[in-house]
Scaffold this motif. Sequence first.
Motif, short mmCIF file in Angstrom:
data_model
loop_
_atom_site.label_atom_id
_atom_site.label_comp_id
_atom_site.label_asym_id
_atom_site.label_seq_id
_atom_site.Cartn_x
_atom_site.Cartn_y
_atom_site.Cartn_z
N LEU A 40 -0.47 -6.91 9.15
CA LEU A 40 0.49 -5.84 8.92
C LEU A 40 -0.08 -4.80 7.96
N GLU A 41 -0.76 -5.26 6.92
CA GLU A 41 -1.38 -4.33 5.97
C GLU A 41 -2.44 -3.48 6.66
N GLU A 42 -3.21 -4.09 7.53
CA GLU A 42 -4.24 -3.34 8.26
C GLU A 42 -3.61 -2.30 9.18
N GLU A 43 -2.52 -2.70 9.82
CA GLU A 43 -1.86 -1.78 10.75
C GLU A 43 -1.23 -0.60 10.00
N LEU A 44 -0.66 -0.88 8.81
CA LEU A 44 -0.02 0.19 8.05
C LEU A 44 -1.01 0.96 7.18
N GLY A 45 -2.19 0.39 6.97
CA GLY A 45 -3.20 1.05 6.15
C GLY A 45 -2.88 1.04 4.67
N THR A 46 -2.16 0.01 4.21
CA THR A 46 -1.81 -0.06 2.79
C THR A 46 -1.56 -1.51 2.40
N GLN A 47 -1.76 -1.79 1.12
CA GLN A 47 -1.47 -3.13 0.61
C GLN A 47 0.02 -3.28 0.32
N LEU A 48 0.57 -4.43 0.69
CA LEU A 48 1.99 -4.70 0.45
C LEU A 48 2.21 -5.54 -0.80
N PHE A 49 1.21 -6.38 -1.13
CA PHE A 49 1.31 -7.26 -2.28
C PHE A 49 0.13 -7.04 -3.22
N ASP A 50 0.41 -7.04 -4.52
CA ASP A 50 -0.61 -6.85 -5.53
C ASP A 50 -1.34 -8.17 -5.75
N ARG A 51 -2.56 -8.27 -5.30
CA ARG A 51 -3.32 -9.51 -5.41
C ARG A 51 -4.11 -9.60 -6.71
N SER A 52 -4.04 -8.59 -7.55
CA SER A 52 -4.76 -8.62 -8.82
C SER A 52 -3.96 -9.32 -9.91
N SER A 53 -2.68 -9.56 -9.65
CA SER A 53 -1.81 -10.18 -10.65
C SER A 53 -1.59 -11.65 -10.30
N ARG A 54 -1.47 -12.49 -11.35
CA ARG A 54 -1.21 -13.91 -11.11
C ARG A 54 0.18 -14.13 -10.52
N ALA A 55 1.13 -13.33 -10.99
CA ALA A 55 2.49 -13.42 -10.45
C ALA A 55 2.57 -12.57 -9.17
N LEU A 56 3.27 -13.10 -8.18
CA LEU A 56 3.40 -12.38 -6.92
C LEU A 56 4.32 -11.17 -7.10
N CYS A 57 3.80 -10.00 -6.79
CA CYS A 57 4.63 -8.80 -6.88
C CYS A 57 4.20 -7.84 -5.78
N MET A 58 5.13 -6.97 -5.42
CA MET A 58 4.89 -6.02 -4.34
C MET A 58 4.39 -4.69 -4.89
N THR A 59 3.58 -4.04 -4.10
CA THR A 59 3.14 -2.69 -4.44
C THR A 59 4.29 -1.72 -4.13
N PRO A 60 4.23 -0.49 -4.62
CA PRO A 60 5.27 0.48 -4.25
C PRO A 60 5.42 0.66 -2.74
N PRO A 61 4.32 0.79 -1.97
CA PRO A 61 4.51 0.84 -0.52
C PRO A 61 5.12 -0.44 0.04
N GLY A 62 4.77 -1.57 -0.58
CA GLY A 62 5.33 -2.84 -0.13
C GLY A 62 6.84 -2.88 -0.31
N ARG A 63 7.33 -2.38 -1.44
CA ARG A 63 8.78 -2.36 -1.68
C ARG A 63 9.47 -1.45 -0.67
N GLU A 64 8.80 -0.36 -0.30
CA GLU A 64 9.38 0.54 0.70
C GLU A 64 9.44 -0.13 2.07
N VAL A 65 8.36 -0.84 2.42
CA VAL A 65 8.34 -1.58 3.68
C VAL A 65 9.42 -2.66 3.68
#
Length: 294
Positions: A40-65
Amino acid sequence: MVDFKALETVVWIARLQSFRAAADKLNTTQPAISVRVAQLEEELGTQLFDRSSRALCMTPPGREVLDYAERLLRLRAEMLNAVADRSSLHGIFKLGVAETIVHTWLPAFLEQVSMTYPKLALEIEVDISTNLRERLLQQKIDLAFLVGPLSAPSVIQQPLCRFPLCFVASPRISADLGGGSLSDLARWPILTFARNTQPYVQVVELFSNPNLPTPRIYASSSLSTLVRMALDSIGIAVIPSEIVHEELASGSLIELDISANLPDLHFVAGWLGTPDRVTLEEVVAMAMRVVADR
């Protein structure tokens, strides 16, 4: 093309804050969940989840999706509920039930569900209401029939039924009680629901007067066990009268006439406000009809 399976995956990851928990919820594996997100991230061309953080959180585009995904899933559920053949609905439906309901109207309800959704697989958990509430909040079950009302603000609830509690005993114990005062009752073990349940707490409070003897309370999560112990003259059972209506009718158990009254048990249907809750609401409406026809 973005498919609904990928959107559903994003919604459950966000709700459960875990790829693994989402995999369990969707009855698949964690690698499969990761693949769906990556595609899905490849299809949308954006990251949905922030993988740099230990806690799972969504990126701004992820929250919009996520916002769009919840709306689309809700519309899909409404469409299917409006036009689809219910007999074609398939999947796994996880239901948590308090044992009082198991012994009363659950069989009639399950018959209705089976007739309406013949391809739906049911997984039924029977437990005390305290545990069912936690399972529901953890989203380990889809729907719970349990003692309410529930204090959790995230849970949608609908009143279902109520059951009066009564004191019942064998003819042998009944003949020994004399006037049936609380002091008389305390000479025998009091048999009731498991600890951390409403009836158990109410029984403890009933005998909390320091002028009364401290009763022995035998607690069990199995109503069948409580009934068996009452029949065997082990003690006095405090249970819903409807559970023992056959025993009361036959005279093998006797309802004791005492002045102390315990509050009725009020049962509710509880579920979470997920995007696909239309089917849940229909199942709850089915339960309400079954209760009304009793």
